[in-house]
Design an enzyme around this catalytic site. Structure first.
Site, PDB file in Angstrom:
ATOM      1  N   HIS A 106     -50.585  -7.337  -4.512  1.00 48.71           N
ATOM      2  CA  HIS A 106     -50.858  -8.374  -5.497  1.00 48.71           C
ATOM      3  C   HIS A 106     -51.689  -9.489  -4.883  1.00 48.71           C
ATOM      4  O   HIS A 106     -51.759  -9.650  -3.657  1.00 48.71           O
ATOM      5  CB  HIS A 106     -49.548  -8.964  -6.052  1.00 48.71           C
ATOM      6  CG  HIS A 106     -48.721  -9.662  -5.018  1.00 48.71           C
ATOM      7  ND1 HIS A 106     -47.962  -8.994  -4.085  1.00 48.71           N
ATOM      8  CD2 HIS A 106     -48.532 -10.984  -4.762  1.00 48.71           C
ATOM      9  CE1 HIS A 106     -47.345  -9.846  -3.306  1.00 48.71           C
ATOM     10  NE2 HIS A 106     -47.683 -11.085  -3.696  1.00 48.71           N
ATOM     11  N   ASP A 108     -51.721 -13.675  -5.370  1.00 46.34           N
ATOM     12  CA  ASP A 108     -50.718 -14.619  -5.844  1.00 46.34           C
ATOM     13  C   ASP A 108     -51.095 -15.278  -7.173  1.00 46.34           C
ATOM     14  O   ASP A 108     -52.209 -15.781  -7.350  1.00 46.34           O
ATOM     15  CB  ASP A 108     -50.489 -15.720  -4.801  1.00 46.34           C
ATOM     16  CG  ASP A 108     -49.651 -15.255  -3.625  1.00 46.34           C
ATOM     17  OD1 ASP A 108     -48.890 -14.283  -3.791  1.00 46.34           O
ATOM     18  OD2 ASP A 108     -49.766 -15.856  -2.535  1.00 46.34           O
ATOM     19  N   HIS A 263     -52.202  -8.726  -0.944  1.00 40.62           N
ATOM     20  CA  HIS A 263     -51.285  -8.544   0.174  1.00 40.62           C
ATOM     21  C   HIS A 263     -50.027  -7.812  -0.270  1.00 40.62           C
ATOM     22  O   HIS A 263     -49.732  -7.693  -1.462  1.00 40.62           O
ATOM     23  CB  HIS A 263     -50.939  -9.873   0.859  1.00 40.62           C
ATOM     24  CG  HIS A 263     -50.361 -10.911  -0.046  1.00 40.62           C
ATOM     25  ND1 HIS A 263     -51.120 -11.678  -0.894  1.00 40.62           N
ATOM     26  CD2 HIS A 263     -49.077 -11.328  -0.233  1.00 40.62           C
ATOM     27  CE1 HIS A 263     -50.356 -12.514  -1.562  1.00 40.62           C
ATOM     28  NE2 HIS A 263     -49.094 -12.315  -1.187  1.00 40.62           N
ATOM     29  N   ARG A 278     -43.870 -20.613   1.770  1.00 35.41           N
ATOM     30  CA  ARG A 278     -45.249 -20.554   1.294  1.00 35.41           C
ATOM     31  C   ARG A 278     -45.645 -21.851   0.607  1.00 35.41           C
ATOM     32  O   ARG A 278     -44.875 -22.389  -0.207  1.00 35.41           O
ATOM     33  CB  ARG A 278     -45.428 -19.389   0.306  1.00 35.41           C
ATOM     34  CG  ARG A 278     -46.881 -19.137  -0.075  1.00 35.41           C
ATOM     35  CD  ARG A 278     -46.986 -18.052  -1.116  1.00 35.41           C
ATOM     36  NE  ARG A 278     -46.693 -18.550  -2.469  1.00 35.41           N
ATOM     37  CZ  ARG A 278     -46.498 -17.770  -3.532  1.00 35.41           C
ATOM     38  NH1 ARG A 278     -46.493 -16.454  -3.393  1.00 35.41           N
ATOM     39  NH2 ARG A 278     -46.245 -18.299  -4.721  1.00 35.41           N
TER      40      ARG A 278
END
Length: 308
Positions: A106, A108, A263, A278
């Protein structure tokens, strides 16, 4: 793109990790007080290599991680839907294995109209083995397409939605506890956005394949046609030649260009805990080869990401 010459007032140096994507930067202590020349060098390396890695940044806290990320651009809130319930302080979204595992390719937050420009991920607690993350270069994936597939992809538009939670992939049993609460929060506000399948990168001018897990159908095509074409293009992104794999150590930081990568977090560590923090940098409105921008179909993400 040629790798940048990295010369700053620090001893910063750069080592490519794989042939098409990824570089390790050493000789820099990350934080909010980096000088402008060092930040510019990091940005140049990021544009050239798509993801950059910094070992052993154990001095960082959530606050100083956010301070460093803010040098790259305005920060988003932790998440459009789960941030209120599961977000931390200082714009931090904990990536916690207890709430699911992001073992699906995907980019983000592509279900909003302005997905993040970049993500800054710091390893806080790791399993004794496994738990690597893999990134893919979506620019080289497009470059490798035969011309007829480029022509086809250039004209496609895809609808992305958060209706499917990438961080909880098809559990064998009904989720309970934090995982159930996380999944409920993830879809508590529905977002749908139409994006170009081929995005023109706003800084490099590269054409990139803009797909990933949140893409649910192609505008104007049947579900059957979508699945055939999506698989064809997505498999081009995740070819081994386009990827780099990072084996984390606690304190490591990865920064990736969310506009030119996908990723995948490798879920090979059983029930061992894994936690990373994150922080995301706000992005702009994607545009296709024809210049048409993305458009929001459902949901208002203005509270999540600042206008860039």
């Amino acid at each position: 793109m040629r790798s940048p010459a990295v010369t700053t007032t620090t001893d910063l140096s750069l080592r490519p990790v794989a042939g098409r994507i990824g570089a390790e930067i050493s000789g820099v202590r990350l934080g909010p007080d980096l000088d402008g020349a060092t930040v510019a060098s990091i940005r140049a390396a990021l544009l050239a290599h798509k993801v950059v890695f910094f070992r052993d940044q154990r001095h960082l806290t959530d606050e100083t991680q956010a301070g460093f990320a803010a040098l790259l651009g305005p920060l988003t809130t932790p998440h459009p839907t789960t941030g209120a319930a599961f977000g931390g302080d200082h714009h931090v979204l904990p990536i916690d294995s207890e709430r699911g595992k992001a073992n699906s390719w995907h980019t983000d937050v592509t279900f909003v109209d302005r997905p993040p420009q970049a993500s800054v991920l710091r390893a806080v607690h790791l399993p004794p083995r496994g738990g690597d993350t893999v990134w893919a270069n979506t620019a080289t994936a497009y470059q490798d397409l035969p011309q007829p597939l480029k022509d086809l992809a250039d004209g496609l538009r895809a609808v992305h939605t958060n209706d499917y939670d990438y961080a909880a992939v098809a559990p064998e049993r009904e989720p309970t506890g934090d995982l159930r609460k996380y999944r409920e929060a993830f879809v508590s506000t529905l977002f749908k956005t139409e994006h170009p399948v081929v995005r023109v990168h706003p800084e490099t001018g590269e054409r990139v394949l803009f797909l990933g897990h949140f893409a649910q159908h192609f505008t104007g095509l049947s579900s059957k046609d979508f699945h055939h074409l999506f698989d064809l293009l997505q498999q081009r992104v995740t070819r081994a030649e386009n990827t780099v794999r990072w084996s984390w150590r606690e304190g490591d930081v990865a920064v990736w260009d969310n506009r030119a990568t996908q990723h995948y977090a490798v879920a090979d560590y059983g029930d061992e805990p894994r936690r990373l923090h994150r922080i995301t940098v706000g992005g702009d409105l994607p545009r296709g080869v024809d210049g048409r921008p993305s458009r929001s179909l459902t949901g208002d993400s203005s509270g999540y990401t600042p206008a860039v």
